[in-house]
Design an enzyme around this catalytic site. Structure first.
Site, short mmCIF file in Angstrom:
data_model
loop_
_atom_site.label_atom_id
_atom_site.label_comp_id
_atom_site.label_asym_id
_atom_site.label_seq_id
_atom_site.Cartn_x
_atom_site.Cartn_y
_atom_site.Cartn_z
N LYS A 1 3.21 6.59 5.16
CA LYS A 1 2.32 5.59 4.57
C LYS A 1 2.82 4.20 4.94
O LYS A 1 4.02 3.93 4.88
CB LYS A 1 2.25 5.71 3.03
CG LYS A 1 1.22 4.77 2.40
CD LYS A 1 -0.19 5.21 2.76
CE LYS A 1 -1.23 4.12 2.46
NZ LYS A 1 -1.26 3.06 3.49
N SER B 1 0.79 -1.24 0.00
CA SER B 1 0.00 0.00 0.00
C SER B 1 0.82 1.28 0.00
O SER B 1 0.24 2.38 0.00
CB SER B 1 -0.95 0.01 1.20
OG SER B 1 -2.00 -0.91 1.00
N SER C 1 -5.60 3.23 4.59
CA SER C 1 -5.20 2.31 3.52
C SER C 1 -6.40 1.58 2.92
O SER C 1 -6.33 0.39 2.65
CB SER C 1 -4.17 1.30 4.04
OG SER C 1 -3.26 0.95 3.04
N LYS D 1 -0.28 3.67 -2.65
CA LYS D 1 -1.33 4.68 -2.53
C LYS D 1 -0.77 6.10 -2.45
O LYS D 1 -1.49 7.07 -2.70
CB LYS D 1 -2.22 4.38 -1.32
CG LYS D 1 -3.01 3.07 -1.45
CD LYS D 1 -3.91 2.87 -0.23
CE LYS D 1 -4.77 1.62 -0.36
NZ LYS D 1 -4.00 0.37 -0.21
#
Length: 343
Positions: free
Chosen positions: A282, A120, A177, A123
């Site tokens: 992140k 992720s 997420s 993203k």
């Protein structure tokens, strides 16, 4: 013997025989020895060999299938042997990079050129492409069947038919997420999902991320891959966007899902720690990638970019981040001599 006497003897014998049982009488007439009578014949027990019988077992248990422990699939880093690389900080992540944001000086490196799935962390690029496209953050997007995860079969709190603004979708994608939110962002890009993924790869090339390739906007695919060096470049650019800083470091956000108000939370527990001053972050995880984390944070008066990939253990990436922070704070003079493990 006279006749009278004979008759007297015969009569006496007749009376005696009549008093005897029939069987005894017959025996007497045959001049055979007679057994004494018994009121009832009870045969003597005959001794027999008795086998010892094992006591009956209790109610048999139902057959239980043997328990087979699920063996976790190795990460790409494990398959490549990257965890064999030792490093001075004894990190559990097989790939790590710590860089001064202002000078690009590498303070710590471990397998930083290795190309691995990034989960992720994808993203972050998804959000950057959406922001740079200038699309309205107030436009309402609706989750559809196309946003359901068919790659890993993960679930989502965003049911099909859920409608949120583009800004809210981006918020949930970066903070929690949310995979369906990220896919919806790509699907509502001008030209559709394929054009959006192409834009992600074009942006990567423009940033000099030569080891990076995307095939979808969520990170669920292990074909989304990059290196620590490339991701450090992405973090540096993303940190320049105020909206991405704000949304990625948000600890919680409440959205209306139908008639309900649902609270979403950040996947990064370090945001709640007073020891950290995080400007952008992140997290990421799929089996092939292990636990991943990218951050921008202030440490010892410096803006530092940190990349941790393929960390083993649920909380090991957090532990690795703490090791790096303590090293930076306790050895400010040593930062002039960067630590490097296997590259």
């Amino acid at each position: 013997m006279t006749g009278g006497t004979l008759r007297t003897v015969v009569a006496a014998l007749a009376v005696a025989c009549a008093a005897l049982p029939v069987h005894e009488a017959a025996a007497a007439a045959a001049n055979k020895p007679v057994k004494k009578s018994a009121q009832k014949y009870v045969p003597k027990p005959v001794a027999k060999e008795v086998r010892k019988v094992k006591p009956a077992s209790r109610t048999p248990r139902k057959a239980v299938a043997p328990v087979v422990e699920a063996v976790a699939k190795p990460t790409f880093g494990q398959l490549y042997g990257l965890h064999a690389a030792a490093d001075p900080l004894d990190l559990k992540s097989s790939v790590a990079l710590v860089m001064d944001q202002d000078t690009n000086e590498v303070l710590f490196a471990k397998n930083s050129q290795a190309v691995l799935p990034i989960a992720s962390i994808t993203k972050l690029m998804t959000a950057l492409v959406v922001v740079e496209a200038g699309q309205s953050l107030d436009e309402k997007l609706t989750i559809s069947d196309e946003d359901i995860d068919t790659e890993k079969g993960t679930r989502s709190r965003l049911a099909v038919g859920t409608t949120l603004t583009r800004g809210e979708m981006m918020h949930l994608a970066l903070m929690s997420s949310e995979n369906r939110a990220a896919n919806a962002l790509g699907r509502h890009y001008p030209g559709g999902l394929d054009v959006f993924v192409a834009a992600m790869n074009q942006k990567a090339q423009a940033l000099g991320m030569r080891d990076t390739h995307y095939v979808e906007p969520t990170g669920l695919s292990s074909r989304n891959q990059s290196s620590a060096n490339d991701l450090a470049a992405l973090v540096k650019v993303a940190h320049e966007v105020p909206l991405l800083r704000e949304l990625s470091t948000s600890r919680e956000h409440q959205v209306a899902l139908g008639r309900r108000q649902v609270q979403f939370h950040s996947t990064n527990g370090l945001l709640s720690s007073k020891s950290w001053d995080i400007g952008l972050q992140k997290t990421g995880f799929i089996n092939e990638a292990g636990r991943c984390l990218v951050m921008q944070a202030r440490m010892a008066g410096r803006k530092v970019i940190m990349v941790l990939l393929d960390s083993t253990g649920k909380y090991s990436r957090i532990g690795d981040a703490e090791r790096v922070r303590k090293w930076v704070l306790s050895n400010p003079a040593a930062l002039a001599q960067p630590l490097k493990a296997v590259l």
